[in-house]
Design a protein around this motif. Sequence first.
Motif, PDB file in Angstrom:
ATOM      1  N   UNK A  20       0.838  -1.204   0.000  1.00 22.53           N
ATOM      2  CA  UNK A  20       0.000   0.000   0.000  1.00 22.53           C
ATOM      3  C   UNK A  20       0.872   1.252   0.000  1.00 22.53           C
ATOM      4  N   UNK A  21       1.918   1.256   0.798  1.00 23.74           N
ATOM      5  CA  UNK A  21       2.842   2.389   0.806  1.00 23.74           C
ATOM      6  C   UNK A  21       3.464   2.573  -0.578  1.00 23.74           C
ATOM      7  N   UNK A  22       3.850   1.480  -1.219  1.00 21.62           N
ATOM      8  CA  UNK A  22       4.409   1.549  -2.565  1.00 21.62           C
ATOM      9  C   UNK A  22       3.402   2.036  -3.591  1.00 21.62           C
ATOM     10  N   UNK A  23       2.171   1.604  -3.454  1.00 22.55           N
ATOM     11  CA  UNK A  23       1.116   2.031  -4.389  1.00 22.55           C
ATOM     12  C   UNK A  23       0.878   3.528  -4.267  1.00 22.55           C
ATOM     13  N   UNK A  24       0.813   4.024  -3.039  1.00 26.00           N
ATOM     14  CA  UNK A  24       0.606   5.459  -2.833  1.00 26.00           C
ATOM     15  C   UNK A  24       1.823   6.233  -3.358  1.00 26.00           C
ATOM     16  N   UNK A  25       3.026   5.702  -3.134  1.00 25.13           N
ATOM     17  CA  UNK A  25       4.222   6.366  -3.658  1.00 25.13           C
ATOM     18  C   UNK A  25       4.161   6.446  -5.187  1.00 25.13           C
ATOM     19  N   UNK A  26       3.722   5.384  -5.836  1.00 24.68           N
ATOM     20  CA  UNK A  26       3.555   5.399  -7.289  1.00 24.68           C
ATOM     21  C   UNK A  26       2.587   6.478  -7.732  1.00 24.68           C
ATOM     22  N   UNK A  27       1.514   6.653  -6.989  1.00 22.35           N
ATOM     23  CA  UNK A  27       0.549   7.715  -7.297  1.00 22.35           C
ATOM     24  C   UNK A  27       1.166   9.098  -7.093  1.00 22.35           C
ATOM     25  N   UNK A  28       2.003   9.245  -6.060  1.00 21.04           N
ATOM     26  CA  UNK A  28       2.691  10.521  -5.837  1.00 21.04           C
ATOM     27  C   UNK A  28       3.585  10.842  -7.036  1.00 21.04           C
ATOM     28  N   UNK A  29       4.332   9.838  -7.500  1.00 25.76           N
ATOM     29  CA  UNK A  29       5.234  10.048  -8.634  1.00 25.76           C
ATOM     30  C   UNK A  29       4.446  10.430  -9.886  1.00 25.76           C
ATOM     31  N   UNK A  30       3.380   9.683 -10.184  1.00 23.76           N
ATOM     32  CA  UNK A  30       2.560  10.013 -11.360  1.00 23.76           C
ATOM     33  C   UNK A  30       1.930  11.401 -11.246  1.00 23.76           C
ATOM     34  N   UNK A  31       1.411  11.716 -10.064  1.00 26.22           N
ATOM     35  CA  UNK A  31       0.770  13.015  -9.859  1.00 26.22           C
ATOM     36  C   UNK A  31       1.764  14.153  -9.983  1.00 26.22           C
ATOM     37  N   UNK A  46      -1.100  10.224 -17.435  1.00 18.31           N
ATOM     38  CA  UNK A  46      -0.766   9.903 -16.042  1.00 18.31           C
ATOM     39  C   UNK A  46      -2.029   9.834 -15.192  1.00 18.31           C
ATOM     40  N   UNK A  47      -2.907  10.830 -15.358  1.00 19.30           N
ATOM     41  CA  UNK A  47      -4.149  10.827 -14.585  1.00 19.30           C
ATOM     42  C   UNK A  47      -5.066   9.662 -14.972  1.00 19.30           C
ATOM     43  N   UNK A  48      -5.033   9.253 -16.226  1.00 21.42           N
ATOM     44  CA  UNK A  48      -5.858   8.118 -16.677  1.00 21.42           C
ATOM     45  C   UNK A  48      -5.321   6.789 -16.135  1.00 21.42           C
ATOM     46  N   UNK A  49      -4.027   6.711 -15.860  1.00 19.33           N
ATOM     47  CA  UNK A  49      -3.428   5.494 -15.315  1.00 19.33           C
ATOM     48  C   UNK A  49      -3.719   5.330 -13.819  1.00 19.33           C
TER      49      UNK A  49
END
Length: 154
Positions: A20-31, A46-49
């Motif tokens: 979960x921490x990794x998933x949120x980090x991935x979202x931070x990077x994309x955002x 990025x937003x569509x992914x």
Amino acid sequence: MRPRIRKSVMVIHVVVSVALLGEVWGLVVLNTAAALTKDLELAHAAYRLMPALVFAGGIPLSLTALITGILLALTSHWGLFRYYWTAAKLVLLVAVICVGMFLFDPEGMAAATEGGRAAVATRQWGQVAALGTQIVMLMIATALSVFKPRGKLR
């Protein structure tokens, strides 16, 4: 709970919490990439992914972490509301879920990118901040798990 089952539930809890921490980090990077780029097509992609990450990772991981955490707390000497740190971990995880539900809107951001840079600029850093808040809450929960402060609730 028998020791072998407890250890299995603990492994599941730790693995999904780290994921979960990794998933949120991935979202931070994309955002962040979407917020910093001048290329609206890249920002839109990025937003569509992001919803794929949220639905394939964030939702099942956060619910699994919640269920296994409650199960572990209720079947151990720590209890769910016996110590401050266990109650704080529960509150933090519920807050992470609520931030994701109520403040994070990648689909709205994807639609906004179609309206041009001005439509996106006002909201995109708020999305980054929401995700950053989730990262901080998950890291605090991790620290609580390691240090286990002994203060008891009444």
